[in-house]
Each structure stands twice: as C-alpha cells, then as structure tokens.
Design an enzyme around this catalytic site. Structure first.
Site, PDB file in Angstrom:
ATOM      1  CG  ASP A  12      -8.089  -4.302  47.276  1.00 40.70           C
ATOM      2  OD1 ASP A  12      -8.346  -5.386  46.700  1.00 40.70           O
ATOM      3  OD2 ASP A  12      -8.591  -3.987  48.363  1.00 40.70           O
TER       4      ASP A  12
ATOM      5  CD  GLU B 215     -16.234  -3.021  47.507  1.00 42.63           C
ATOM      6  OE1 GLU B 215     -15.531  -3.829  48.152  1.00 42.63           O
ATOM      7  OE2 GLU B 215     -17.468  -2.957  47.603  1.00 42.63           O
TER       8      GLU B 215
ATOM      9  CG  ASN C 226     -20.456  -3.252  44.819  1.00 43.88           C
ATOM     10  OD1 ASN C 226     -19.837  -2.989  43.801  1.00 43.88           O
ATOM     11  ND2 ASN C 226     -19.886  -3.356  46.005  1.00 43.88           N
TER      12      ASN C 226
ATOM     13  CD  GLU D 192     -19.806  -8.598  49.359  1.00 45.63           C
ATOM     14  OE1 GLU D 192     -20.061  -9.335  50.337  1.00 45.63           O
ATOM     15  OE2 GLU D 192     -18.797  -7.892  49.309  1.00 45.63           O
TER      16      GLU D 192
END
Length: 450
Positions: free
Chosen positions: A268, A266, A202, A161
């Site tokens: 969801d 990741e 990421n 990030e």
C-alpha cells in the site's frame, strides 16, 4: 411573488454542461478495466492478490475481491491470536470462510502468518515457558494450522518480521526463548506439515538494499546452504507517497539470484490527507513502479495489495493524518493507482471520460437576481467527492448556496460537495442550488466538474 425578467420563458432556461476529465473511473459493478486485473496478471504468469476480511466478503466488497484478484491473503484470520485464542482451542471460522471463498472463485490463498511477535494470544505472550515448552508450543501450532489447510494454500508467510532496522534479530518471545534457529525450526515443521506449500520469510522496510534487507539476504543464503526449506521472501512494501526505493528492482533480483522466489506481499502507498489529484497521480506512478519491478524479474511471483479499498485499510488507524493508500477509494471506485496496476500488467484500459457530467441551469430569474441549480449525474462511473467550477462573464454574484459550499473570488466560482452528498453512484445524481445577483445580462458560464 417575484416576476420573471421580461422576455424569459421556461423554454429558454439557461443551461451549461461540462464533463469530467480523465481521472474519473468506472464503477466496479461493471469491471473497472476492460480486462480484470487477475486475467492480466495470469497472462504474465503473475499473482495479483489482496488481503481480505472474511466478514466483508459479500456485496460489492466480495464481488470486487472475486472478480479482480487471483489470490487472497487473510488479513488477520490466520494469525495465532485469531485461530488459537486459548491453548489447544482453535477457531477456524473466518479462515475457513476465506479459503472457501477463494476456492469458489478459483483463487490462490496465501497463509499469513505462523510465527510473529505481534497478535499473539495473552496466554502465550504472557506465559512463562522453558525453551522446551516453547518449542513444543510452536511446533504444535504450526503443525496443526498448516495440516488443516494442507493442499489448499499456495504459500505461507511462516516467519514474519524477524529483524530490527539495523539488521539485528528482533527481541521477541521466539528469539529470546529459542535463539535465531527458531526460524529454521519453523520452516522445517511447516514443510513437514504441507510439502506442497511454498514457505516464505516476510518483513517490512526491506524493499531496497539496506542493512535490514541485507540481513534477510544473508539469512536466506545461510538457510539455503544448510538445506533448510525456504522457497521465498516476502517484501511487504508499505510505502509513503513518492518513496519507492531506487534499488527496489535490484533488491528483488539479488534475492532471486539466491534461487528463491520473491513476492510483494502487503503493498500500500499512503499519503498525507486530504488526497489531491497531484497526490493520486504520484501514487499511480508509485504503484506502477512497484508492479514494473516485479514484472521485470522472472522470480517475482506477483503483488498482493494490503486491502484493495480505503474502507478496509489499516493505515488511518496507525498513521495519524495518512490514508488513501489502496487502489480503490472508500466507495469502491478505482483510483488512478488501479489503472496504473492494469497498465503495468499489460492492460490498455484508461479511466473513461465524460462518464459524469454537471448541468447548470437557471430555474428562476427576476429583475435583480436569479436562482440557479447544478445537477451532477454519473453513468458508467462513480464519484466519492466533487467540485464544480465556473467563471461568470457579466458580473453575477452568488449570495447564498445550499447542498454545497460555494466560494466566489472575482468572477470565479467554486462549489464543493457537502459532507452528506459527495458520493454519486453509477446511475445516480445529486443537485445543489444557489441564489445570485445579476445586472444587465446573465450569460451561460462554462462549467467544469472535477
């Protein structure tokens, strides 16, 4: 003592049975799909992974994680706060546990994460460091952690990030102290510690083509041109229901065209609670869209869900009123999203039908009323909640119910589980009862479970 209606014998108790429709799913104890997700993914040369909590890797949680996934990501166990809580003192217990579990189950491990602005120990975050000191701390930490797991991890999220939403660099301990080149330094140190592990940057909200993903694209392009070791980009893909970006596959492809791999790291897909059949259907479509995009791009290595069960999801703690974001519910029952993943990976499994049933019976009857009971039973499936509905054909009226909340509008009756009996396990059953009034006749209603 109440008398029975004349002519009604125990042998003639009224019974109605209905089976649950296509949204029911098999219990995880006997693999939810005919072929486990990990086997479907492997056949396509892809990874299907999950983030895990080390302390939970037992029982159904451990069985499901081991059977269905070919890659594990430690949810928190490899972050700086977890492994180096005080300077120079390391705690590898949970990280080692996850790596050992993965080795025992022939799974890859994705390391997460070496350099991040969050979840850093207080001694580091609150320290006053010169650039030289900060650089030494970072190099020592990366070298120590990556060396410990050298040859055991497939990939590392080295830098996590680094960007703001507008594509500028995030103001962090690392950027403020070392400048933008902390990213290149971290990648270089990680490569030196383990030349075989794939090294990733990421980030989140970089799923579609936008300012943030373009900044990441330009960074990766620049690193490649400079000869800095960078093997891939991780797209986190924390989505809201119905919001898969239209440019998702295009974005994956443009990174791949730079000569790097892309991993969905990741995934969801959260929804506003409560979940409904319509929301679960949309969620399944969204999961399939994400998987389809990855399958379509050769250099997309695979997909990791950020927790596979709603009981281990971060969403409710962070997004008030949202949840149900993973492929399994809190009782490890696969949701439609699970089957969408299986389908995208080339599977043909669908949720079994008729695996749970509701049986309606009259247990006592007298001249003005009767006592009824409904038994809900599952075999080869499981429920985390239930609703039973029917329509009376002769003016019957429910006057009282127990172990369920029943409402009646005209002839239509709907009964919902109580707070304590919504779960019906594979091979299990629950019952609820009611009293009702009748006059003239008491025909069997057609019962629907759903």
């Amino acid at each position: 003592m109440r008398s029975r209606r004349s002519g009604l014998s125990p042998a003639s108790l009224l019974t109605g049975i209905a089976t649950l429709g296509a949204l029911l799913v098999a219990a995880p104890a006997a693999h939810a799909a005919d072929t486990p997700l990990r086997d479907l993914a492997s056949a396509k040369g892809k990874v299907i992974g999950t983030a895990v909590t080390g302390s939970k890797l037992t029982g159904t949680y451990g069985d499901t994680a081991g059977a269905q996934f070919n890659s594990l990501t430690p949810g928190n166990a490899m972050k700086w706060e977890s492994v180096e809580p005080s300077r120079g003192t390391y705690n590898w217990a949970e990280a080692d546990q996850i790596v050992a579990f993965a080795q025992a189950h022939n799974q890859q491990v994705r390391g997460h994460t070496l350099v991040w602005h969050s979840q850093n120990p207080g001694w580091l975050a609150n320290g006053s460091w010169t650039p030289a000191q900060l650089s030494t701390l970072l190099q020592d930490h990366i070298s120590t952690e990556v060396t410990r797991y050298k040859g055991k991890l497939a990939a590392w999220d080295v830098v996590n990030e680094p960007f703001n939403e507008d594509g500028t660099y995030r103001s962090t301990l690392w950027y403020n102290g070392l400048g933008a080149d902390y990213i290149a330094q971290a990648l270089t140190w990680a490569r030196a510690a383990d030349p075989s592990a794939k090294l990733y940057i990421n980030d989140y909200n970089v799923e579609g083509v936008n300012a943030k993903s373009t900044a990441l694209y330009n960074l990766v392009k620049s690193l490649k041109e400079r000869g800095i070791p960078i093997d891939g980009v991780g797209l986190q893909v924390h989505l809201i229901l119905g919001q898969v970006p239209a440019t998702f596959q295009q974005n994956i492809q443009r990174f791949a065209d730079l000569g790097v791999d892309v991993a969905i790291t990741e995934l969801d897909i959260r929804m506003q609670l409560p979940s409904t059949d319509a929301k679960l259907t949309q969620q399944a479509a969204d999961y399939k869209a994400v998987l389809d995009a990855c399958v379509a791009v050769t250099r997309c290595t695979g997909v990791t869900v950020w927790g596979f069960t709603d009981s281990d999801s971060w969403i409710p703690d962070v997004f008030t009123g949202y949840g149900a974001a993973t492929p399994y519910d809190e009782n490890y029952v696969p949701k439609p999203a699970y089957y969408a993943i299986a389908t995208a990976l080339g599977g043909t499994s669908t949720p079994p039908t008729g695996a749970c049933s509701a049986t309606y019976s009259v247990t006592n009857q007298w001249n003005t009323g009767f006592t009824g009971q409904v038994r809900i039973a599952c075999s080869g499936a499981a429920l985390s909640s239930w609703r039973v509905s029917w329509t009376y054909g002769a003016g019957q009226q429910i006057t009282q119910a127990w172990n369920a909340t029943c409402t009646q509008t005209g002839a239509a009756v709907s009964c919902l589980n109580a707070s304590y009996n919504g779960t019906v396990g594979n091979g299990g059953s629950v019952t609820f009862g009611f009293n009702a009034a009748w006059s003239g006749s008491n025909p069997v209603p057609t019962v629907t479970l759903g």
